[in-house]
Write a protein that holds these residues in place. Structure first.
Motif, short mmCIF file in Angstrom:
data_model
loop_
_atom_site.label_atom_id
_atom_site.label_comp_id
_atom_site.label_asym_id
_atom_site.label_seq_id
_atom_site.Cartn_x
_atom_site.Cartn_y
_atom_site.Cartn_z
N MET A 1 0.84 -1.18 0.00
CA MET A 1 0.00 0.00 0.00
C MET A 1 0.89 1.24 0.00
SD MET A 1 -2.72 1.37 2.85
CE MET A 1 -4.25 0.73 2.25
N GLU A 2 0.51 2.22 -0.79
CA GLU A 2 1.26 3.46 -0.90
C GLU A 2 1.18 4.25 0.41
OE1 GLU A 2 0.84 7.71 -3.27
OE2 GLU A 2 -0.30 5.99 -3.96
N GLN A 3 2.33 4.76 0.87
CA GLN A 3 2.38 5.58 2.07
C GLN A 3 1.90 6.98 1.73
OE1 GLN A 3 3.00 4.73 5.20
NE2 GLN A 3 2.75 6.79 5.95
N LYS A 4 0.88 7.46 2.38
CA LYS A 4 0.33 8.78 2.13
C LYS A 4 0.91 9.79 3.10
CE LYS A 4 -2.98 7.66 -0.91
NZ LYS A 4 -3.65 8.41 -1.93
N MET A 5 0.92 11.05 2.68
CA MET A 5 1.45 12.14 3.51
C MET A 5 0.59 12.33 4.75
SD MET A 5 1.89 16.18 2.57
CE MET A 5 2.83 15.82 1.12
N LYS A 6 1.25 12.54 5.88
CA LYS A 6 0.55 12.87 7.11
C LYS A 6 0.16 14.34 7.06
CE LYS A 6 0.87 13.02 12.09
NZ LYS A 6 1.77 13.18 13.22
N ILE A 7 -1.08 14.63 7.45
CA ILE A 7 -1.64 15.98 7.39
C ILE A 7 -2.17 16.38 8.75
CG2 ILE A 7 -3.51 17.37 6.38
CD1 ILE A 7 -3.24 15.66 3.85
N ALA A 8 -2.04 17.67 9.07
CA ALA A 8 -2.68 18.22 10.28
C ALA A 8 -3.64 19.31 9.84
CB ALA A 8 -1.63 18.80 11.23
N VAL A 9 -4.78 19.35 10.48
CA VAL A 9 -5.75 20.43 10.30
C VAL A 9 -5.79 21.17 11.63
CG1 VAL A 9 -8.15 21.04 9.83
CG2 VAL A 9 -7.08 19.13 8.60
N LEU A 10 -5.36 22.41 11.61
CA LEU A 10 -5.31 23.21 12.83
C LEU A 10 -6.58 24.03 12.93
CD1 LEU A 10 -1.60 24.39 12.66
CD2 LEU A 10 -2.55 22.24 13.53
N GLY A 11 -7.41 23.67 13.89
CA GLY A 11 -8.70 24.32 14.08
C GLY A 11 -9.81 23.30 13.91
N GLY A 12 -10.55 23.06 14.97
CA GLY A 12 -11.62 22.08 14.93
C GLY A 12 -13.00 22.71 14.90
N GLY A 13 -13.08 23.95 14.48
CA GLY A 13 -14.36 24.67 14.47
C GLY A 13 -15.18 24.39 13.23
N THR A 14 -15.65 25.44 12.59
CA THR A 14 -16.58 25.34 11.47
C THR A 14 -16.02 24.56 10.28
OG1 THR A 14 -17.55 27.44 12.14
CG2 THR A 14 -18.03 26.69 9.91
N MET A 15 -14.81 24.85 9.87
CA MET A 15 -14.25 24.27 8.65
C MET A 15 -13.39 23.02 8.88
SD MET A 15 -15.50 26.26 6.37
CE MET A 15 -14.60 25.72 4.94
N LEU A 25 -10.51 10.62 3.60
CA LEU A 25 -11.12 9.86 2.52
C LEU A 25 -10.14 9.65 1.37
CD1 LEU A 25 -14.74 11.32 2.42
CD2 LEU A 25 -14.08 8.95 2.93
N GLY A 26 -9.17 10.56 1.25
CA GLY A 26 -8.12 10.41 0.26
C GLY A 26 -6.99 9.49 0.71
N GLY A 27 -7.13 8.93 1.91
CA GLY A 27 -6.16 7.97 2.41
C GLY A 27 -5.04 8.56 3.24
N HIS A 28 -5.15 9.83 3.62
CA HIS A 28 -4.09 10.49 4.39
C HIS A 28 -4.35 10.40 5.90
CE1 HIS A 28 -2.19 12.32 0.89
NE2 HIS A 28 -3.41 12.51 0.43
N PRO A 29 -3.36 9.97 6.68
CA PRO A 29 -3.49 10.06 8.13
C PRO A 29 -3.60 11.54 8.49
CG PRO A 29 -1.53 8.79 7.50
CD PRO A 29 -2.08 9.40 6.26
N THR A 30 -4.67 11.91 9.18
CA THR A 30 -4.97 13.32 9.42
C THR A 30 -5.31 13.55 10.88
OG1 THR A 30 -5.86 13.48 7.17
CG2 THR A 30 -6.45 15.24 8.69
N THR A 31 -4.68 14.58 11.45
CA THR A 31 -4.97 14.95 12.84
C THR A 31 -5.60 16.33 12.88
OG1 THR A 31 -3.09 13.67 13.65
CG2 THR A 31 -3.97 15.35 15.13
N VAL A 32 -6.72 16.44 13.58
CA VAL A 32 -7.37 17.73 13.82
C VAL A 32 -6.90 18.22 15.18
CG1 VAL A 32 -9.56 18.96 14.12
CG2 VAL A 32 -9.39 17.08 12.46
N TYR A 33 -6.36 19.43 15.20
CA TYR A 33 -5.89 20.04 16.44
C TYR A 33 -6.79 21.21 16.83
CZ TYR A 33 -3.45 23.43 19.33
OH TYR A 33 -3.16 24.34 20.30
#
Length: 161
Positions: A1-15, A25-33
């Motif tokens: 399986m292809e290794q996907k880029m780790k992503i952070a989303v800073l801000g857990g509000g509206t957006m 959904l695109g397969g990226h490990p994602t953390t919401v901070y």
């Protein structure tokens, strides 16, 4: 399986939760901070609800929902949230003091090659901040067209050092 880029989303509000769901959904490990546990809990609930709605509407399968949820993390720890990330989506409140505080923290902990993206809704909160910032956007209104002397729908890359 292809290794996907780790992503952070800073801000857990509206957006933030919706943006994080799209990356997962695109397969990226994602953390919401977010700074508050209450907002992190709400963001997780919103993310799960969004994915459930996508399943109900036949847009994704239940398995795709579970795979996306397995890739989502929610945290109040900034260092852990951005550690190892190649891309960060910044969606925090549009207050200059909050932005400056966040970017000072990021400046101290991130390597130079991490991409930080933010919406163009309130660029005045960042423009002229003294950081090496690039703005990529599409000229979609008469005001920007006039300001940059470019026709509508022209892609722009503006450097603010």
């Amino acid at each position: 399986m292809e290794q996907k880029m780790k992503i952070a989303v800073l801000g857990g509000g509206t957006m933030g939760p919706g943006i994080a769901v799209s990356y997962a959904l695109g397969g990226h490990p994602t953390t919401v901070y977010s700074r508050s546990e209450k907002t992190v809990t709400r963001a997780e609930s919103v993310g799960r609800s969004s994915l459930s709605l996508f399943v109900e509407e036949g847009m994704i399968t239940g398995q795709q929902m579970e795979e996306a949820m397995a890739l989502l993390r929610f945290s109040t720890n900034l260092d852990e949230s951005v550690s190892g990330c190649g891309y960060i989506a910044e969606t925090i409140v549009e207050k200059p003091d909050a932005k400056q505080e966040l970017y000072e923290k990021l400046d101290a902990i991130l390597p130079a090659d991490v991409i930080i993206a933010k919406g163009m809704g309130n660029t005045e909160s960042m423009y002229g901040c003294g950081y090496n910032v690039y703005y990529a956007f599409l000229v979609k209104c008469a005001r920007l067209s006039s300001y940059f002397h470019q026709p509508l729908m022209t892609p722009m890359l503006v450097h603010d050092a």
